[in-house]
Motif scaffolding. Structure first.
Motif, short mmCIF file in Angstrom:
data_model
loop_
_atom_site.label_atom_id
_atom_site.label_comp_id
_atom_site.label_asym_id
_atom_site.label_seq_id
_atom_site.Cartn_x
_atom_site.Cartn_y
_atom_site.Cartn_z
N VAL A 80 -75.96 50.65 7.59
CA VAL A 80 -76.60 50.75 5.99
C VAL A 80 -75.65 51.81 4.98
O VAL A 80 -74.55 51.86 5.42
CB VAL A 80 -78.21 52.08 6.18
N TYR A 85 -82.86 58.18 4.85
CA TYR A 85 -83.87 57.31 4.91
C TYR A 85 -85.21 57.73 5.56
O TYR A 85 -85.29 58.99 6.43
CB TYR A 85 -83.40 56.14 6.18
N TYR A 353 -85.41 51.81 5.81
CA TYR A 353 -84.63 51.12 6.64
C TYR A 353 -85.85 50.12 7.07
O TYR A 353 -86.66 50.54 7.32
CB TYR A 353 -84.51 52.45 8.14
#
Length: 360
Positions: A80, A85, A353
């Motif tokens: 990522v 997140y 996510y």
């Protein structure tokens, strides 16, 4: 009364818990766990670790209802970009299944979500070890089908980079920095305008050797070593990631003990430390090239950076490149609190996510 941010940072042998109000640490405590617990699978550790968190709140005389958000260390997930997140179902599935690897850090997000669910609040992670902002050139290797991946001390590297930037009244996104985290593993990142465009994989055999990791190895030498010792893939991975570096050469990873031996005249220990410093210097030089020589600051962090002896070995290799700043230790708890605090102030900064979609 203003509520607290609960910060969870679970490691292989410890559970570190803290309470922050805004960005001010109210209390922090580290709990060490016995071998009986840490030898179990991570899912079997959940109940004991969760009770540790609840006990921490009781000892701190803070009720769960006084928590506004839980900030957790990120575990092994799909790559990522950096940021904060929400711990959602996709993330929980990947952490719980161990799809990208089993590590105690996975429990941080799992238990954060459990606590958040119990008290109807949110749980977030910030800058997990799988942050991947590599430029395309950094991903290539000389064999089609093999790509370099980004696994590094993203949380602490970005935290000290932001701290340095704030200290000179500039934005992290306006600077070119080389950040070196020196702990059990060593990672050297090229931070270009807020993105880590190149960094060595500090876990799986890349970059300088470290207290417990082998770093880059000559391929032919590694193949011959495998043949001589008849090692399985699992055994060689353990050697590279847990039994390499200083531990392999000197039977200890404790830099303090090694420096003490050097000061008593141990020339072999001196030579090994000098070799590690040489390799760190080379890696920093490579990152300077990635940044076209435009380096605003070189920043050291991590436990090993507390050693003046080691720092004095490294500096002659790099002092001509840029000024040097050292932030000994780590700022992980502060960085996690910062991530949660910023999204409480600005919800647009919160990222989502999404699990990788299988194309089977």
């Amino acid at each position: 009364m203003e509520k607290f941010i609960l910060v969870l940072n679970l490691g292989s042998t410890t559970t570190k818990v803290a309470l922050f109000r805004d960005l001010n640490c109210h209390i922090v405590k580290t709990y060490s766990h016995d071998k009986g617990l840490i030898s179990r699978g991570i899912n079997e550790q959940k109940s004991v670790r969760y009770e540790t968190i609840i006990q921490f709140l009781k000892d701190s005389k803070v009720a769960p209802e006084e928590i506004s958000i839980v900030a957790a260390r990120g575990g092994l997930l799909q790559p990522v970009e950096g940021g904060t997140y929400l711990v959602n179902e996709d993330m929980l599935d990947d952490l719980t299944s161990g799809k990208y690897g089993d590590h105690a850090s996975n429990l941080s997000g799992i238990l954060a979500a459990e606590f958040a669910g119990d008290y109807d609040i949110e749980a977030v992670i910030t800058d997990p070890v799988v942050v991947d902002e590599l430029c395309i050139q950094a991903q290539y290797t000389g064999i089609k089908g093999i790509r370099r991946t980004s696994i590094f001390h993203a949380l602490n590297q970005k935290a000290v980079a932001r701290k340095y930037a704030a200290g000179i009244n500039k934005n992290y996104e306006d600077l070119n920095l080389i950040v070196i985290h020196m702990g059990g593993g060593i990672t050297v990142g090229a931070h270009h305008l807020g993105r880590v465009i190149d960094v060595n994989n500090g876990l799986n055999g890349d970059g300088p050797m470290s207290p417990t990791r082998a770093g880059s190895l000559p391929v032919n030498g590694l193949l011959k070593y495998l043949d001589r010792h008849n090692l399985s893939h699992q055994e060689i991975n353990k050697l590279i990631s847990k039994q390499g570096g200083l531990l392999s050469h000197l039977n200890t990873e404790d830099v303090r003990d090694i420096v003490a031996a050097v000061e008593k005249g141990d020339t072999h220990s001196a030579e090994v430390l000098e070799a590690m410093a040489f390799q760190i210097g080379k890696e920093i030089g490579a990152k300077a090239a990635v940044l076209h020589g435009q380096v605003d600051q070189i920043i050291f962090t991590g436990g090993v950076s507390r050693s003046e002896y080691v720092m004095d070995l490294i500096k002659p290799y790099i002092s001509f490149l840029a000024p040097i700043t050292v932030y000994p230790g780590e700022l992980e708890m502060e960085a996690l609190a910062y991530g949660a605090y910023t999204i409480e102030q600005d919800r647009t900064l919160l990222k989502t996510y999404r699990a990788e979609v299988s194309h089977d």
